[in-house]
Design a protein around this motif. Structure first.
Motif, mmCIF file in Angstrom:
data_model
loop_
_atom_site.group_PDB
_atom_site.id
_atom_site.type_symbol
_atom_site.label_atom_id
_atom_site.label_comp_id
_atom_site.label_asym_id
_atom_site.label_seq_id
_atom_site.Cartn_x
_atom_site.Cartn_y
_atom_site.Cartn_z
ATOM 1 N N SER A 222 -29.277 62.849 9.569
ATOM 2 C CA SER A 222 -30.270 62.644 10.742
ATOM 3 C C SER A 222 -31.444 61.810 10.118
ATOM 4 O O SER A 222 -32.193 61.238 11.065
ATOM 5 C CB SER A 222 -30.797 64.041 10.704
ATOM 6 O OG SER A 222 -31.567 64.403 9.528
ATOM 7 N N GLN A 226 -29.250 57.847 11.102
ATOM 8 C CA GLN A 226 -30.007 57.484 12.158
ATOM 9 C C GLN A 226 -30.620 56.305 12.142
ATOM 10 O O GLN A 226 -30.690 55.178 12.864
ATOM 11 C CB GLN A 226 -30.698 58.549 12.657
ATOM 12 C CG GLN A 226 -31.706 58.335 13.851
ATOM 13 C CD GLN A 226 -30.542 58.481 15.377
ATOM 14 O OE1 GLN A 226 -29.701 58.870 15.183
ATOM 15 N NE2 GLN A 226 -30.944 57.952 16.390
ATOM 16 N N THR A 229 -28.113 53.147 12.276
ATOM 17 C CA THR A 229 -27.754 52.794 13.613
ATOM 18 C C THR A 229 -29.039 52.171 14.402
ATOM 19 O O THR A 229 -28.672 51.218 15.301
ATOM 20 C CB THR A 229 -27.251 53.852 14.281
ATOM 21 O OG1 THR A 229 -28.348 54.885 14.479
ATOM 22 C CG2 THR A 229 -25.933 54.691 13.588
ATOM 23 N N GLU A 230 -30.184 52.349 13.976
ATOM 24 C CA GLU A 230 -31.188 51.724 14.750
ATOM 25 C C GLU A 230 -31.880 50.382 14.309
ATOM 26 O O GLU A 230 -32.409 49.819 14.847
ATOM 27 C CB GLU A 230 -32.491 52.833 14.949
ATOM 28 C CG GLU A 230 -32.059 54.015 15.871
ATOM 29 C CD GLU A 230 -33.240 55.081 15.516
ATOM 30 O OE1 GLU A 230 -34.130 54.875 14.775
ATOM 31 O OE2 GLU A 230 -33.397 56.265 16.376
ATOM 32 N N VAL A 245 -21.563 62.796 17.466
ATOM 33 C CA VAL A 245 -22.320 61.756 16.585
ATOM 34 C C VAL A 245 -22.245 60.326 16.948
ATOM 35 O O VAL A 245 -22.995 59.525 16.995
ATOM 36 C CB VAL A 245 -22.388 62.248 15.179
ATOM 37 C CG1 VAL A 245 -23.296 61.162 14.334
ATOM 38 C CG2 VAL A 245 -22.743 63.530 14.645
ATOM 39 N N ARG A 247 -21.270 59.266 19.843
ATOM 40 C CA ARG A 247 -21.860 58.917 21.114
ATOM 41 C C ARG A 247 -23.547 58.773 20.714
ATOM 42 O O ARG A 247 -23.927 57.583 21.418
ATOM 43 C CB ARG A 247 -21.872 60.051 21.901
ATOM 44 C CG ARG A 247 -22.347 59.877 23.416
ATOM 45 C CD ARG A 247 -21.978 61.269 24.305
ATOM 46 N NE ARG A 247 -20.482 61.219 24.782
ATOM 47 C CZ ARG A 247 -19.958 61.932 24.345
ATOM 48 N NH1 ARG A 247 -20.225 62.887 23.454
ATOM 49 N NH2 ARG A 247 -18.545 61.802 24.652
ATOM 50 N N ARG A 248 -24.103 59.391 19.791
ATOM 51 C CA ARG A 248 -25.597 59.113 19.272
ATOM 52 C C ARG A 248 -25.519 57.948 18.830
ATOM 53 O O ARG A 248 -26.624 56.890 18.927
ATOM 54 C CB ARG A 248 -26.043 60.046 18.660
ATOM 55 C CG ARG A 248 -26.120 61.489 19.354
ATOM 56 C CD ARG A 248 -27.085 62.319 18.443
ATOM 57 N NE ARG A 248 -26.977 62.655 17.169
ATOM 58 C CZ ARG A 248 -26.144 63.735 17.057
ATOM 59 N NH1 ARG A 248 -25.918 64.588 18.041
ATOM 60 N NH2 ARG A 248 -25.831 64.245 15.811
ATOM 61 N N CYS A 249 -24.553 57.203 18.166
ATOM 62 C CA CYS A 249 -24.380 55.934 17.331
ATOM 63 C C CYS A 249 -24.366 54.696 18.334
ATOM 64 O O CYS A 249 -25.300 53.833 18.279
ATOM 65 C CB CYS A 249 -23.309 55.665 16.595
ATOM 66 S SG CYS A 249 -23.410 56.676 15.032
ATOM 67 N N GLU A 251 -25.704 55.143 21.478
ATOM 68 C CA GLU A 251 -27.060 55.005 22.152
ATOM 69 C C GLU A 251 -28.184 54.350 21.329
ATOM 70 O O GLU A 251 -29.143 53.613 21.844
ATOM 71 C CB GLU A 251 -27.634 56.339 22.411
ATOM 72 C CG GLU A 251 -26.970 57.255 23.536
ATOM 73 C CD GLU A 251 -27.039 58.769 23.298
ATOM 74 O OE1 GLU A 251 -28.018 59.279 22.702
ATOM 75 O OE2 GLU A 251 -26.349 59.285 24.427
ATOM 76 N N ALA A 252 -28.081 54.611 19.987
ATOM 77 C CA ALA A 252 -29.261 53.965 18.999
ATOM 78 C C ALA A 252 -28.828 52.688 18.723
ATOM 79 O O ALA A 252 -29.701 51.849 18.581
ATOM 80 C CB ALA A 252 -29.125 54.783 17.491
#
Length: 499
Positions: A222, A226, A229-230, A245, A247-249, A251-252
């Motif tokens: 987290s 995170q 990836t950003e 997770v 999918r969150r990658c 997006e980031a």
């Protein structure tokens, strides 16, 4: 004496690790520690620093500096290959030590951990050859005035996020290929299984990898994951873990449109036809769900079996599971060890309860095993499962097998494809036409015929559908970490545009 021959003792005190940046071990200092308790023995075994975003920035700067100045990215491929081959030699010499710490943190059987380390050395050896064979194309068909080249270049700084189920194996299915391509790395292991990722930093330095080319920042997904990836100065992220997770990658990663390699979840079918060698198939199915306690993204968790032999085959599989040796991961005879995390242990038990609630018939297993310490779950077999049940549709990530019968080849294929995932599949049959037809029509990135969970560095890994993007290992594994450049070379005097 080799750790697989004699049972190892537990450490008296937890081993304290730092993190690793620019060729140096960095001490935790005032940072908090994460203390890892062995899931098989419930004693503290390692202490890992909880790094900060500032630590990640430091590591990314080191990796960027190392990439841009060409100390690794622009040296001859033969020199990169030499480093990878030396790393393989050191891995083999330290295999027992690596397997020991992998077992303590993860809970997998020591014999399995040792085999995985040996396989990891093979990955480095194979990637060393790929470093020397990586090439582009030439186009000599553009006419007398033009010559074309297509070159492959390393993509740059790669962020590598690895999971807790195969901490060293998944790391080594990626690191040697990333390095072979000429990239530099910032790795973020799972906070519960960081030891062997940090030990690889020592090994690569000893093998001659220049400073800054392999960095390790420890901490939570987290926070560190995170931020990775950003991060605008990371060119690509390779993530292995859950589809949620992943999918969150996606997006980031939009901040700098970084490339992503994703190996995500699976709900993998094992299709058994009546004409299979049922004894072999039963053993393979038991292995496919029991290996690594089912905490395996490619484990065969859906048993799709021809109805005419379903009852007989159910008994064969149950008999196999009853004989599996479960217990102390440090015992060389153990085949199934502990569940790696407390949260995952709870998740698996919840799914077993849900299977009962939804009306599936429990054939064997079905609960926790008490060995006095640690967390263990008996391999569990459910029959009378329908496609609508949670245990048939959702990734459990544990030793829970759902049995569903079929009547025709077409129905078996439809059932196998009835999932959002497409990571792996197996088919058991002695009919080659049937085997090839199923292999062609089931949508999965890895396929096994009359075996399961087999492989080596030559064949690529990856999934269809919501099981991920890209491929690791094989010749595709090095190409994944390159980008393609087209070069147009004009020959002779230019035809003037302005006269």
């Amino acid at each position: 004496m080799d750790q697989v021959v004699a049972r190892q003792s537990l450490p008296d005190t937890p081993r304290i690790f730092g993190f690793f940046v620019d060729g140096k071990r960095m001490e935790a200092g005032e940072r908090a520690y994460f203390e890892r308790r062995s899931p098989g023995h419930d004693v503290p075994v390692t202490r890992i620093p909880k790094c900060t975003r500032e630590d990640l920035d430091l590591a990314v700067k080191a990796a960027r500096r190392a990439f841009e100045d060409g100390r690794w990215s622009r040296i001859p491929a033969v020199e990169r290959a030499d480093v990878l081959l030396r790393a393989a030699q050191i891995l083999r010499s330290r295999a027992g030590e690596l397997a020991y710490w992998e077992t303590l943190e993860n809970g997998k059987p020591i014999s399995q951990a040792r085999a995985e380390v040996d396989g990891c050395a093979g990955m480095f050896e194979y990637a060393a050859g790929l470093a020397r064979t990586l090439h582009g194309d030439a186009f000599n068909n553009l006419g007398d005035g033009m010559f074309g080249l297509v070159t492959r270049e390393p993509i740059g700084v790669v962020g590598l996020i690895t999971p807790w189920n195969f901490p060293f194996l998944i790391l080594c299915e990626r690191v040697p290929y990333i390095l072979a391509a000429g990239c530099t790395i910032v790795a973020k292991p799972s906070e519960v299984t960081s030891a062997t990722t940090l030990m690889l930093a020592e090994i690569l330095s000893e093998a001659g990898l220049p400073d800054g080319c392999y960095n390790v920042v420890t901490g939570s997904g987290s926070v560190i994951g995170q931020a990775m990836t950003e991060h605008l100065d990371i060119d690509m992220v390779s993530f292995t873990g859950s589809t949620a997770v992943g999918r969150r990658c996606v997006e980031a990663a939009g901040g700098n449109f970084k490339k992503l390699g994703l190996e995500l979840g699976g709900k993998n079918p094992q299709i058994v036809f009546a004409d299979a060698d049922l004894e072999d198939a039963a053993d393979g199915v038991a292995f496919g769900i029991g290996f690594n306690t089912g905490q395996c993204c490619v484990s065969g968790s859906r048993l799709i079996v021809e109805r005419s032999v379903a009852s007989e085959f159910e008994k064969l599989v149950a008999a196999k599971l009853a004989k599996v040796r479960i217990g102390d991961p440090l015992d060389p005879a153990t085949q199934i060890g502990a569940i790696t995390t407390t949260a995952q242990n709870r998740t698996i038990l919840d799914y077993i309860a849900k299977g009962r609630e939804e009306g599936a018939r429990l054939v064997c297993g079905g609960g926790a095993l008490d060995f006095g310490r640690g967390q263990y779950i008996a391999p569990t077999l459910f029959a009378d499962v329908t496609g609508a049940m949670a245990i048939a549709r959702e990734e459990i990530f544990g030793p829970v097998l759902a049995v569903m019968p079929f009547d025709s080849e077409a129905e078996a294929i439809a059932m196998a494809n009835d999932t959002v995932y497409g990571l792996a599949a197996s088919v058991w049959t002695k009919n080659i036409d049937k085997a090839l037809n199923v292999t062609r029509r089931v949508r999965a990135g890895r396929f096994w015929v009359n075996t399961t969970l087999a492989g080596g560095p030559e064949l690529p890994l990856g999934g269809f559908k919501q099981s991920g993007w890209g491929r690791e290992a094989g010749s595709y594994g090095i190409e994944e970490y390159t980008q393609i450049k087209s070069v147009h070379i004009e020959i002779g005097k230019r035809e003037p545009w302005v006269r």
